[in-house]
Design a protein around this motif. Structure first.
Motif, PDB file in Angstrom:
ATOM      1  N   LEU A  64       0.833  -1.206   0.000  1.00 46.29           N
ATOM      2  CA  LEU A  64       0.000   0.000   0.000  1.00 46.29           C
ATOM      3  C   LEU A  64       0.869   1.258   0.000  1.00 46.29           C
ATOM      4  O   LEU A  64       0.545   2.246  -0.664  1.00 46.29           O
ATOM      5  N   TYR A  65       1.961   1.212   0.746  1.00 45.07           N
ATOM      6  CA  TYR A  65       2.868   2.361   0.769  1.00 45.07           C
ATOM      7  C   TYR A  65       3.403   2.640  -0.636  1.00 45.07           C
ATOM      8  O   TYR A  65       3.323   3.757  -1.139  1.00 45.07           O
ATOM      9  N   PHE A  66       3.937   1.616  -1.295  1.00 39.79           N
ATOM     10  CA  PHE A  66       4.510   1.820  -2.629  1.00 39.79           C
ATOM     11  C   PHE A  66       3.454   2.144  -3.679  1.00 39.79           C
ATOM     12  O   PHE A  66       3.713   2.924  -4.594  1.00 39.79           O
ATOM     13  N   SER A  67       2.253   1.551  -3.537  1.00 42.44           N
ATOM     14  CA  SER A  67       1.228   1.807  -4.545  1.00 42.44           C
ATOM     15  C   SER A  67       0.728   3.243  -4.508  1.00 42.44           C
ATOM     16  O   SER A  67       0.193   3.739  -5.492  1.00 42.44           O
ATOM     17  N   SER A  68       0.917   3.916  -3.405  1.00 44.56           N
ATOM     18  CA  SER A  68       0.489   5.320  -3.318  1.00 44.56           C
ATOM     19  C   SER A  68       1.686   6.270  -3.221  1.00 44.56           C
ATOM     20  O   SER A  68       1.534   7.452  -2.918  1.00 44.56           O
ATOM     21  N   PHE A  69       2.861   5.749  -3.500  1.00 45.37           N
ATOM     22  CA  PHE A  69       4.121   6.486  -3.372  1.00 45.37           C
ATOM     23  C   PHE A  69       4.092   7.831  -4.102  1.00 45.37           C
ATOM     24  O   PHE A  69       4.525   8.849  -3.576  1.00 45.37           O
ATOM     25  N   HIS A  94       4.768  13.607   4.276  1.00 47.71           N
ATOM     26  CA  HIS A  94       3.768  12.615   3.842  1.00 47.71           C
ATOM     27  C   HIS A  94       4.379  11.216   3.779  1.00 47.71           C
ATOM     28  O   HIS A  94       3.757  10.238   4.206  1.00 47.71           O
ATOM     29  N   HIS A  95       5.594  11.130   3.236  1.00 50.83           N
ATOM     30  CA  HIS A  95       6.279   9.836   3.159  1.00 50.83           C
ATOM     31  C   HIS A  95       6.520   9.275   4.560  1.00 50.83           C
ATOM     32  O   HIS A  95       6.301   8.088   4.807  1.00 50.83           O
ATOM     33  N   LEU A  96       6.982  10.119   5.452  1.00 49.90           N
ATOM     34  CA  LEU A  96       7.276   9.664   6.812  1.00 49.90           C
ATOM     35  C   LEU A  96       6.019   9.190   7.528  1.00 49.90           C
ATOM     36  O   LEU A  96       6.040   8.157   8.209  1.00 49.90           O
ATOM     37  N   ILE A  97       4.940   9.924   7.357  1.00 49.36           N
ATOM     38  CA  ILE A  97       3.677   9.523   7.984  1.00 49.36           C
ATOM     39  C   ILE A  97       3.213   8.184   7.406  1.00 49.36           C
ATOM     40  O   ILE A  97       2.772   7.294   8.136  1.00 49.36           O
ATOM     41  N   ALA A  98       3.323   8.042   6.090  1.00 50.90           N
ATOM     42  CA  ALA A  98       2.898   6.795   5.446  1.00 50.90           C
ATOM     43  C   ALA A  98       3.766   5.617   5.885  1.00 50.90           C
ATOM     44  O   ALA A  98       3.287   4.479   5.973  1.00 50.90           O
ATOM     45  N   LEU A  99       5.027   5.869   6.161  1.00 52.25           N
ATOM     46  CA  LEU A  99       5.931   4.798   6.583  1.00 52.25           C
ATOM     47  C   LEU A  99       5.599   4.263   7.974  1.00 52.25           C
ATOM     48  O   LEU A  99       6.019   3.155   8.325  1.00 52.25           O
ATOM     49  N   VAL A 100       4.843   5.022   8.748  1.00 48.94           N
ATOM     50  CA  VAL A 100       4.464   4.557  10.083  1.00 48.94           C
ATOM     51  C   VAL A 100       3.763   3.202   9.980  1.00 48.94           C
ATOM     52  O   VAL A 100       4.090   2.273  10.712  1.00 48.94           O
ATOM     53  N   GLY A 101       2.822   3.083   9.054  1.00 49.72           N
ATOM     54  CA  GLY A 101       2.110   1.807   8.881  1.00 49.72           C
ATOM     55  C   GLY A 101       3.015   0.685   8.432  1.00 49.72           C
ATOM     56  O   GLY A 101       2.873  -0.454   8.870  1.00 49.72           O
ATOM     57  N   VAL A 102       3.956   1.014   7.569  1.00 54.06           N
ATOM     58  CA  VAL A 102       4.881   0.006   7.052  1.00 54.06           C
ATOM     59  C   VAL A 102       5.725  -0.575   8.176  1.00 54.06           C
ATOM     60  O   VAL A 102       5.930  -1.785   8.252  1.00 54.06           O
ATOM     61  N   PHE A 103       6.202   0.283   9.071  1.00 58.92           N
ATOM     62  CA  PHE A 103       7.063  -0.192  10.160  1.00 58.92           C
ATOM     63  C   PHE A 103       6.274  -0.615  11.391  1.00 58.92           C
ATOM     64  O   PHE A 103       6.697  -1.494  12.128  1.00 58.92           O
ATOM     65  N   PHE A 104       5.126   0.009  11.605  1.00 59.75           N
ATOM     66  CA  PHE A 104       4.349  -0.311  12.802  1.00 59.75           C
ATOM     67  C   PHE A 104       3.859  -1.751  12.775  1.00 59.75           C
ATOM     68  O   PHE A 104       3.934  -2.455  13.780  1.00 59.75           O
ATOM     69  N   SER A 105       3.359  -2.192  11.643  1.00 56.58           N
ATOM     70  CA  SER A 105       2.788  -3.536  11.548  1.00 56.58           C
ATOM     71  C   SER A 105       3.778  -4.628  11.959  1.00 56.58           C
ATOM     72  O   SER A 105       3.499  -5.389  12.892  1.00 56.58           O
ATOM     73  N   PRO A 106       4.948  -4.723  11.325  1.00 56.15           N
ATOM     74  CA  PRO A 106       5.856  -5.807  11.743  1.00 56.15           C
ATOM     75  C   PRO A 106       6.411  -5.615  13.146  1.00 56.15           C
ATOM     76  O   PRO A 106       6.568  -6.592  13.885  1.00 56.15           O
ATOM     77  N   ILE A 107       6.690  -4.378  13.534  1.00 57.93           N
ATOM     78  CA  ILE A 107       7.223  -4.146  14.881  1.00 57.93           C
ATOM     79  C   ILE A 107       6.186  -4.526  15.926  1.00 57.93           C
ATOM     80  O   ILE A 107       6.495  -5.206  16.913  1.00 57.93           O
ATOM     81  N   PHE A 108       4.945  -4.118  15.712  1.00 59.34           N
ATOM     82  CA  PHE A 108       3.875  -4.461  16.647  1.00 59.34           C
ATOM     83  C   PHE A 108       3.702  -5.974  16.741  1.00 59.34           C
ATOM     84  O   PHE A 108       3.618  -6.534  17.833  1.00 59.34           O
ATOM     85  N   LEU A 109       3.651  -6.625  15.595  1.00 59.74           N
ATOM     86  CA  LEU A 109       3.477  -8.075  15.592  1.00 59.74           C
ATOM     87  C   LEU A 109       4.643  -8.782  16.280  1.00 59.74           C
ATOM     88  O   LEU A 109       4.450  -9.722  17.046  1.00 59.74           O
ATOM     89  N   MET A 110       5.862  -8.321  16.006  1.00 67.06           N
ATOM     90  CA  MET A 110       7.040  -8.977  16.576  1.00 67.06           C
ATOM     91  C   MET A 110       7.194  -8.711  18.068  1.00 67.06           C
ATOM     92  O   MET A 110       7.820  -9.510  18.770  1.00 67.06           O
TER      93      MET A 110
END
Length: 138
Positions: A68-73, A81-97
Motif C-alpha cells: 500500500l505504501y509503494f502503490s500510493s508512493f 507525507h512519506h514519513l507519515i505513510a511509513l508509520v504503517g509500514v514499520f508499525f505492523s511488523p514491529i507491533f506483531l514482533m
C-alpha cells in the motif's frame, strides 16, 4: 490522475502477494483446526506456508502494508507525507514482533515444548519471514 508508474505497479504486486499469502495461510490454519478439532490433542501446524514460516499470515499482513505504501508512493507530496505513510509500514511488523509473536510463541512452546519434533521445526523455520527451512546440523 497520472498513469500508474513502475513504483505503483510494484506496490500493487507486493500488496497482492501479501494478501494472497495471508489468505492462504489463514485458510490452511482453518483447515488444520477443522482437521484436528480437539484443541488439547492438536499437533502443531507445519504444512503448506506453515512449513516455511511459523507465522506466514503475519508476514503476508506486513507485505500488504508495504504494498500500500509503494502503490500510493507518487501521491505523497512532501517528505512529511512519506514519513507519515511509513508509520504503517514499520508499525505492523514491529507491533506483531513485539506483542503477538512472543505471546503466541510462548503458548506454543508451553504446549509442545516436550516434543523434539517441535523444536526441530522451530529451530529450522523462520518465525516471521517466509523462507526456506534452515538445514539441520548434527
Amino acid at each position: 490522475d497520472a498513469p500508474l508508474g513502475r513504483i505503483d505497479r510494484l506496490g500493487w504486486m507486493i500488496f497482492f502477494v501479501g494478501l494472497v499469502m495471508e489468505s492462504i495461510a489463514d485458510k490452511q490454519k482453518l483447515a488444520f483446526q477443522r482437521r484436528y478439532p480437539n484443541r488439547e490433542n492438536r499437533p502443531f501446524i507445519q504444512d503448506g506456508l506453515w512449513s516455511l514460516s511459523r507465522h506466514p499470515n503475519y508476514c503476508g499482513e506486513s507485505l500488504v502494508h508495504l504494498g500500500l505504501y509503494f502503490s500510493s508512493f507518487m501521491a505523497y507530496e512532501t517528505t512529511q507525507h512519506h514519513l507519515i505513510a511509513l508509520v504503517g509500514v514499520f508499525f505492523s511488523p514491529i507491533f506483531l514482533m513485539q506483542t503477538s509473536l512472543p505471546w503466541i510463541e510462548h503458548l506454543t512452546d508451553k504446549k509442545y515444548g516436550e516434543s523434539e519434533k517441535y523444536w526441530d521445526y522451530k529451530l529450522s523455520t523462520s518465525a516471521y519471514l517466509t523462507l526456506p527451512r534452515r538445514p539441520k546440523f548434527i
